[in-house]
Design an enzyme around this catalytic site. Sequence first.
Site, short mmCIF file in Angstrom:
data_model
loop_
_atom_site.label_atom_id
_atom_site.label_comp_id
_atom_site.label_asym_id
_atom_site.label_seq_id
_atom_site.Cartn_x
_atom_site.Cartn_y
_atom_site.Cartn_z
N HIS A 471 0.83 -1.21 0.00
CA HIS A 471 0.00 0.00 0.00
C HIS A 471 0.87 1.26 0.00
CE1 HIS A 471 -3.53 2.52 1.24
NE2 HIS A 471 -2.56 3.23 1.81
N GLU A 472 1.79 1.34 0.95
CA GLU A 472 2.61 2.54 1.04
C GLU A 472 3.50 2.70 -0.19
OE1 GLU A 472 2.05 4.83 3.07
OE2 GLU A 472 0.66 3.69 4.33
N HIS A 475 1.74 4.68 -2.78
CA HIS A 475 1.93 6.12 -2.60
C HIS A 475 3.29 6.55 -3.15
CE1 HIS A 475 -1.61 7.07 -0.26
NE2 HIS A 475 -1.31 6.23 0.71
#
Length: 684
Positions: A471-472, A475
């Site tokens: 997920h990160e 980003h």
Amino acid sequence: MTDETNPLLTPSTLPYDLPDYRVIRAEHYLPAFEAAFAAQRAEVDAITANPDAPSFDNTMTALELSGDLLGRVAHAFYTVSSADATPDIQAAEETLAPLMSAHQDAIQLDSALFARVRALFEQLDELDLTPEQRYLVQRRHTQMSHAGAGLSNDAKQRLTALNQRLSTLTTAFEKNLLADTNELAVVFDDAAELDGLTAGELSATAQAAADRGLDSSYVVALTLFTGHPYLSSLTDRESRRRLLEASRSRGSRGNQHDNRGVLREIVRLRAERAELLGYDNHAAYITSDETAGSPDAVRELLFRLAAPAARNAERERAALQEIIDAGPEPFPLEAHDWAFYTEQVRQERYDLDRGALRPWFEAERVLRDGVFFAATALYGITFTERPDLPSYHPEARIFEIHNADGSALGLYVLDLYTRDTKRGGAWMNSIVAQSRLRGTAPVVVNNLNVARPAPGQPTLLTLDEVNTLFHEFGHALHGLFATVTYPSFAGTNVYRDFVEFPSQVNEMWIYWPEVLSNYARHIETGEPLPAEVVEKLATSETFNQGFATSEYLAASWIDQAWHRLGAAEAAADIDVAEFEAQALAEIGLDSPVVPPRYSSTYFAHIFSGGYSAGYYSYIWSEVLDADTVEWFHENGGLTRANGDRFRRRLLGMGGSKDPLEAYRDFRGRNAEIAPLLERRGLTG
């Protein structure tokens, strides 16, 4: 200290303008900020003093070029203040908070500057501008209007005072939370109390105790959210109770770290500010400049999902209670039991023990053969570790990234492990933002809070931690791939309720067969995760989604409830616990065994982060995410063609285009909600 001896006041000589953290000390930051504030103020004064009529170059370009020094100093500082907040750094941040707020207001509320921007906005159709330049004028005009640039001088003075006080309060909230989280780490004296943990997990708790000078003890540090990964495996019910009770008591114990008074004042001042700016409440103010448009649109989505989520959670509760009732000593299920008995049901129903999967998720392999592997397959980028480059902390690792054609893209920094000076949760931030105008390339950071094992032991991730890393990194890809001219559009500078979309999409590769088989290898045997386990993971995907969706929606509604208060309502002496209970009852998510993912006193996202009245963003973005995952499945999945399309039409746009327009350009239509409902088991 002079300008010449302060390393923050001269451009870095390191690759990619990386700050030289080897020579930067805590005492360098405040003088550097003071110099940077003065420099940008002079640059803006030069713009407003220009006797020529406003043009794009003498106003917009000049404004985008201003603040270069401040950007360098701020990015360097806030990276450290979130990931390695020593007492000296915390003291600097407390001093800095109102100064930064005052400086930002001085520019955003500058009447002469706003007049020049407004003049360009009013003649927009007559100017010969590129699409990015046109959008820059529109966004700058909207942002300055939204900030209060059109208010009277008296109103601006009050607004500035409110903003400075709020900046101080949000800093205090974060400081209180970090201190109380550290104080409430649960100490166990006997390893038997931690029965159920793996050898590696037990080793990590022993190491945490040793780091605190506690010999022959075990320390379990708290996570940012309400629950804790260990709740699913601890067999001792009292240990589970102690762990959850500690988590839920943060910021509300009546000690010097109590956040109740802080958050009440934050809510009151935000409501007053919204009214000053012409809005009914803070939620209306925030959503007016997001893709949602209004708090009513947010309420409609949250309430649409809440009822089926609560029904699913109740079915799940009944299944857990059946397991308990069949045991030798039945008892009523409580919140600290949920995760443990969920794993019992999962094992019974799907023959799947998620806790036993950790040997297949060794951190380095997940990173290189999972996260990096998927990115290379999709986008052609490659990664080379650069131990020669200095980072802000010895545990933070730096990787250089190149495009498929060999050209340099930027740097990626990974800071994996938890420590007492790091705030909770996981996040991405930039140290350097990409901009053609300034000639800079991106340097982005991912922070997680994984427990460090004892020396010599491997770092084995939970499935949730694997999910967080993917997920990160989504980003991070957004920050790396955004290719824009103007700094205002760099990286993840997009609407708050759109920013989670790219990161959520990147989670899809966790279970993609080609990726999973590459990284999910047993730490000892090298064998891949068995096919039958992969199938069970897929068939159990909607299992416990009632709980997961309910706890998230509950937190989202708490956020909305606080920020839908008008100024008069927010001025009342509100009991925090009672207010939360009423809000949860209103949306039908007041089950005592399903606590909200965050309660107010430790809800850092909304009281010290950038998600006030915006925590709904995750589910709002997930509508786009689920629809995009469906597109990837329909178009062949993990291919360079798909990756290049997603990079070019979405990630690469940064904030330089309306995000929903960019989505339509990528998808060929607006997003549909059906894939999200299917994913979360809410179609019944």
